[in-house]
Structures are given as C-alpha cells and as structure tokens.
Scaffold this motif. Structure first.
Motif, PDB file in Angstrom:
ATOM      1  N   GLY A 145      -2.489   1.045  -5.829  1.00 50.15           N
ATOM      2  CA  GLY A 145      -3.918   1.242  -5.682  1.00 50.15           C
ATOM      3  C   GLY A 145      -4.379   2.575  -6.222  1.00 50.15           C
ATOM      4  O   GLY A 145      -3.611   3.316  -6.847  1.00 50.15           O
ATOM      5  N   VAL A 146      -5.629   2.878  -5.932  1.00 51.32           N
ATOM      6  CA  VAL A 146      -6.266   4.091  -6.438  1.00 51.32           C
ATOM      7  C   VAL A 146      -6.873   4.847  -5.265  1.00 51.32           C
ATOM      8  O   VAL A 146      -7.485   4.238  -4.384  1.00 51.32           O
ATOM      9  N   VAL A 147      -6.699   6.162  -5.268  1.00 51.77           N
ATOM     10  CA  VAL A 147      -7.302   7.004  -4.240  1.00 51.77           C
ATOM     11  C   VAL A 147      -8.476   7.750  -4.859  1.00 51.77           C
ATOM     12  O   VAL A 147      -8.300   8.499  -5.825  1.00 51.77           O
ATOM     13  N   ARG A 148      -9.658   7.530  -4.295  1.00 50.82           N
ATOM     14  CA  ARG A 148     -10.861   8.236  -4.757  1.00 50.82           C
ATOM     15  C   ARG A 148     -11.584   8.801  -3.558  1.00 50.82           C
ATOM     16  O   ARG A 148     -11.864   8.093  -2.604  1.00 50.82           O
ATOM     17  N   SER A 149     -11.869  10.067  -3.601  1.00 50.63           N
ATOM     18  CA  SER A 149     -12.576  10.751  -2.509  1.00 50.63           C
ATOM     19  C   SER A 149     -11.897  10.487  -1.174  1.00 50.63           C
ATOM     20  O   SER A 149     -12.560  10.260  -0.162  1.00 50.63           O
ATOM     21  N   GLY A 150     -10.586  10.480  -1.202  1.00 50.72           N
ATOM     22  CA  GLY A 150      -9.826  10.308   0.021  1.00 50.72           C
ATOM     23  C   GLY A 150      -9.718   8.882   0.509  1.00 50.72           C
ATOM     24  O   GLY A 150      -9.112   8.637   1.558  1.00 50.72           O
ATOM     25  N   GLN A 151     -10.293   7.940  -0.224  1.00 48.49           N
ATOM     26  CA  GLN A 151     -10.248   6.541   0.181  1.00 48.49           C
ATOM     27  C   GLN A 151      -9.316   5.759  -0.741  1.00 48.49           C
ATOM     28  O   GLN A 151      -9.370   5.902  -1.961  1.00 48.49           O
ATOM     29  N   TYR A 152      -8.485   4.928  -0.145  1.00 47.30           N
ATOM     30  CA  TYR A 152      -7.547   4.109  -0.916  1.00 47.30           C
ATOM     31  C   TYR A 152      -8.194   2.775  -1.235  1.00 47.30           C
ATOM     32  O   TYR A 152      -8.699   2.089  -0.328  1.00 47.30           O
ATOM     33  N   HIS A 208       4.056   5.526 -11.984  1.00 42.12           N
ATOM     34  CA  HIS A 208       3.559   6.821 -12.459  1.00 42.12           C
ATOM     35  C   HIS A 208       2.054   6.845 -12.657  1.00 42.12           C
ATOM     36  O   HIS A 208       1.502   7.887 -13.015  1.00 42.12           O
ATOM     37  N   THR A 209       1.383   5.723 -12.423  1.00 43.43           N
ATOM     38  CA  THR A 209      -0.058   5.647 -12.653  1.00 43.43           C
ATOM     39  C   THR A 209      -0.851   5.495 -11.371  1.00 43.43           C
ATOM     40  O   THR A 209      -1.944   6.040 -11.234  1.00 43.43           O
ATOM     41  N   TYR A 210      -0.315   4.753 -10.422  1.00 41.22           N
ATOM     42  CA  TYR A 210      -1.049   4.388  -9.222  1.00 41.22           C
ATOM     43  C   TYR A 210      -0.455   5.026  -7.974  1.00 41.22           C
ATOM     44  O   TYR A 210       0.729   5.378  -7.931  1.00 41.22           O
ATOM     45  N   ALA A 211      -1.289   5.123  -6.959  1.00 42.59           N
ATOM     46  CA  ALA A 211      -0.760   5.374  -5.619  1.00 42.59           C
ATOM     47  C   ALA A 211      -0.102   4.086  -5.129  1.00 42.59           C
ATOM     48  O   ALA A 211      -0.462   2.980  -5.554  1.00 42.59           O
ATOM     49  N   ILE A 212       0.862   4.233  -4.241  1.00 49.54           N
ATOM     50  CA  ILE A 212       1.545   3.079  -3.651  1.00 49.54           C
ATOM     51  C   ILE A 212       1.353   3.131  -2.140  1.00 49.54           C
ATOM     52  O   ILE A 212       1.601   4.174  -1.512  1.00 49.54           O
TER      53      ILE A 212
END
Length: 121
Positions: A98-105, A30-34
C-alpha cells in the motif's frame, strides 16, 4: 509479477509465539509500504501493523507490546512477530502492499493468500 506470499501460521497454545513471513516481489518491496492485516472468523479484516518503504513501523495500539513488524531487505521479506498469543488472535493473517500519505495507509489490490493462525486456550 506482483507477489506477496505469507507463511508461518499454525496451531498454537495461548502464550506461544509465531513469526509470520511475507515474501514480496522485489519491485513491490522497494516501492510500497507493506502492511499486515488479519481477519478473525466472522469478522471484518483489520489492520495489524505497517512497515513503510523508508523503514518506519507502526503497530495497532491494541497489539503494541505483543506484536512487532520488521523486515529483511536482503530477502524482500516483512515479518510479523506475534508473542503471548491469545485465543482472540485467531485469524487469517494477510499482507498487503500500500501507500502511506499524511500518515494514513491506503491499501492497493495487491494481497497475499493469507496464513491461518489458530490459538487454543
């Protein structure tokens, strides 16, 4: 405890399908992208698909149309449906948080142990 546990790999023939599963510990789910990655024999690990925590999905251009990523929020599980498999899809498949920021994983150090997919011609 952080856990990502993959399953569903196997030995198949070209043209077959497999559904890979990644069961994720609740807090991570529930916290991260997978993301699903794969590492073919003798090659570097490569990104396959991403399931964001908000529900969005991305599949690598070269695999779109054959691979689909989805999730079941009631089971804290992310799936990778792999269709019309080819011998070049042979690899160990891993899931990562992981984390997605500005479209980047950006992957974290949270990895599963991997599941082997072997496709015979």
């Amino acid at each position: 405890q952080v856990q990502l546990v993959e399953s569903g790999g196997g030995n198949v023939q070209a043209g077959d399908s497999l559904r890979l599963s990644c069961v994720v510990s609740r807090m991570i789910f529930h916290t991260y992208a997978i993301a699903w990655y794969r590492q073919p024999p003798g090659k570097q690990r490569e990104m396959v698909a991403i399931q964001s925590s908000g529900g969005g999905t991305t599949v690598a251009d070269s695999l779109r149309g054959r691979f689909t990523i989805s999730r079941d929020v009631t089971k804290n599980t992310v799936y990778l449906q792999t269709d019309r498999l080819k011998p070049e899809d042979t690899a160990v498949y891993y899931c990562n948080a992981g984390v997605v920021r500005s479209g980047q994983y950006s992957p974290t150090d949270y990895w599963g142990q991997g599941t082997q997919v072997t496709v015979a011609s």
